[in-house]
Structures are given as C-alpha cells and as structure tokens.
Design an enzyme around this catalytic site. Structure first.
Site, PDB file in Angstrom:
ATOM      1  CE  LYS A  84      -5.217   2.072   2.414  1.00 31.15           C
ATOM      2  NZ  LYS A  84      -4.085   1.329   3.039  1.00 31.15           N
TER       3      LYS A  84
ATOM      4  CE  LYS B 233      -6.908  -1.256   2.396  1.00 28.43           C
ATOM      5  NZ  LYS B 233      -5.572  -1.802   2.761  1.00 28.43           N
TER       6      LYS B 233
ATOM      7  CG  ASP C 283      -1.982  -1.076   1.187  1.00 26.22           C
ATOM      8  OD1 ASP C 283      -1.708  -2.165   0.647  1.00 26.22           O
ATOM      9  OD2 ASP C 283      -3.078  -0.847   1.726  1.00 26.22           O
TER      10      ASP C 283
END
Length: 247
Positions: A164, A193, A100
């Site tokens: 995300k 996400k 991430d």
C-alpha cells in the site's frame, strides 16, 4: 487487457475496490457509526477504522458484507514489533478481518532490510493465525524509488497480501508513478492498494487500470454516486440508440 471503464464495470466491481477510511483522529463515535452505515449502504469492501473503534464498527456492520479493517503501527511505523503483533491480535479479537500495518520507515530508509522483513513477517504470522489479511503501508512520501521497490519486495517475502502506498497523513499520497513501480515490483498474487488522493471516480478508474485492486477513500459516497449516475446515463444512451436503430 481490456480497459476498465464505467461501461465495462459493474457497480459491485467498483464498490468492492473501496476501503472506506474512518481514520481521522477527530472522528467521534457517532461519526464512526455514520461512516460504517454509509459503507454498508454502498456495499464497499471494508471500513478502515482506528484501533479504538474496531469493536464499535464490528457491532454496526454485523450481518453486512462489509469487513472491518484497522491499522497497526499507525501512522509512523515506529512501534516495536511486539507492540505491532499485540495490536494485530487485539484487533482480530475485537472483529477486524483486515490489518493495514505501517512498516518501519526509518529502518527501511536506513537499509536494515532484515529488520523490516521480520517486522512485517511477525504481523503476517499473527494475522494468519487469526484469519486476517495484511496490507503493508510503505509511506512513499519519505522513500526513494529504490526504497519503494525494496519495501514492496520485502512485503512479498514476508507473506503479506497487499502493498500500500500511504497512510494519508504524510506530505503526499498515491501517485501513478509509484503505483506502476509497486505493481511491477511484486508478483501478481500480491495486490496493490492506493491510498491518499483517490477522491474521484476518474482517479479510481485510472489506478484500477494500473492493476490496483483496492483504494482507501473518504469520498466514497461521491465516487459511487458518480458511477451510478454515469452508468445510468450510458444505459439510457444505449437504449435510445437501439430505439433509433429499430431494434
């Protein structure tokens, strides 16, 4: 598309949406171990741990279905690109399968799209070589809608797997409006996400129905125990109705 509800979803479908977050800076190794054990017990998609905890998490989760994830350029995205690439490679060597990464927020806000694109692409290329997937964190709290759209499109152009919302360490996290905007800004093969603020089962179901396929959560146990309880209640109600109907 059919609405996703407790009645229409299986436990596995809900659990495999969750990246159990273990990123708080004060977490001790013992607390990380406990968090990984919880993730394995509930069979979630992954844990997301601090870079220093990747090896530990990989050891605890060996033999389980739970993947090890970690962060790159966290939490501000301002690391040099070469540093992000090094972080990504080291994390994969130590057992991370998901990365991430935080894009360069200041450069995105400054309109330097090419810089942001190449920053993401460098991490994606390193991840591909190591067999990991990449989720790109925009940190929406600091962005205009136009910048969120641009960040999402650059994420796709760079070849990342997910876009995300947040790190969880900015003034705000995922919002329904942002999730709709992000989902509409990328192609169907790029996943979305939600992170920061998904603390209940109802919140998870709500974002799931917007097209979100992963959520970052610290309230994993509460969410999944709530699902199991509601699912059991639904089954009992259906059984009772069937008995009353004579079937």
């Amino acid at each position: 598309m059919q609405e996703m509800t407790v009645e229409t979803l299986s436990y596995a479908q809900v659990a495999r949406m969750i990246d159990h977050s273990l990123l708080r800076p004060e977490l001790t190794p013992a607390e990380v171990v406990a968090g990984c054990e919880l993730a394995a017990r509930y069979e979630v998609a992954s844990v997301c741990v601090k870079p220093c905890d990747v090896e530990l998490a990989a050891k605890v989760l060996e033999g389980s279905s739970v993947l090890v994830g970690t962060v790159v350029g966290f939490p501000h995205g301002s690391h040099a690109t070469a540093t992000k690439v090094f972080e990504a490679r080291l994390a994969m060597e130590q057992g991370a399968a998901e990365l991430d990464m935080v894009l360069n927020i200041g450069r995105l806000r400054g309109g330097e799209a090419e810089y942001v694109l190449e920053d993401i692409r460098a991490v994606v290329e390193a991840a591909r070589a190591g067999g990991a997937l990449v989720k790109v964190i925009l940190e929406n709290a600091y962005l205009t809608d136009e910048q969120k759209v641009l960040g999402s499109r650059l994420t796709e152009e760079a070849g990342a797997d997910f876009v995300k919302t947040s790190t969880g360490f900015a003034p705000s996290g995922a919002t329904l409006e942002d999730l709709r905007l992000m989902r509409s800004s990328v192609s169907p093969h790029v996943q979305v996400k939600a992170a920061g603020g998904v603390r209940t089962l109802d919140a998870l179901l709500e974002v799931m129905n917007l097209g979100v396929t992963r959520v970052g959560a610290t309230a994993t146990q509460a969410i999944l125990e709530d699902f199991k309880a509601r699912k059991a209640g639904t089954a009992q109600a259906a059984e009772k109705t069937g008995l009353q109907s004579g079937y």
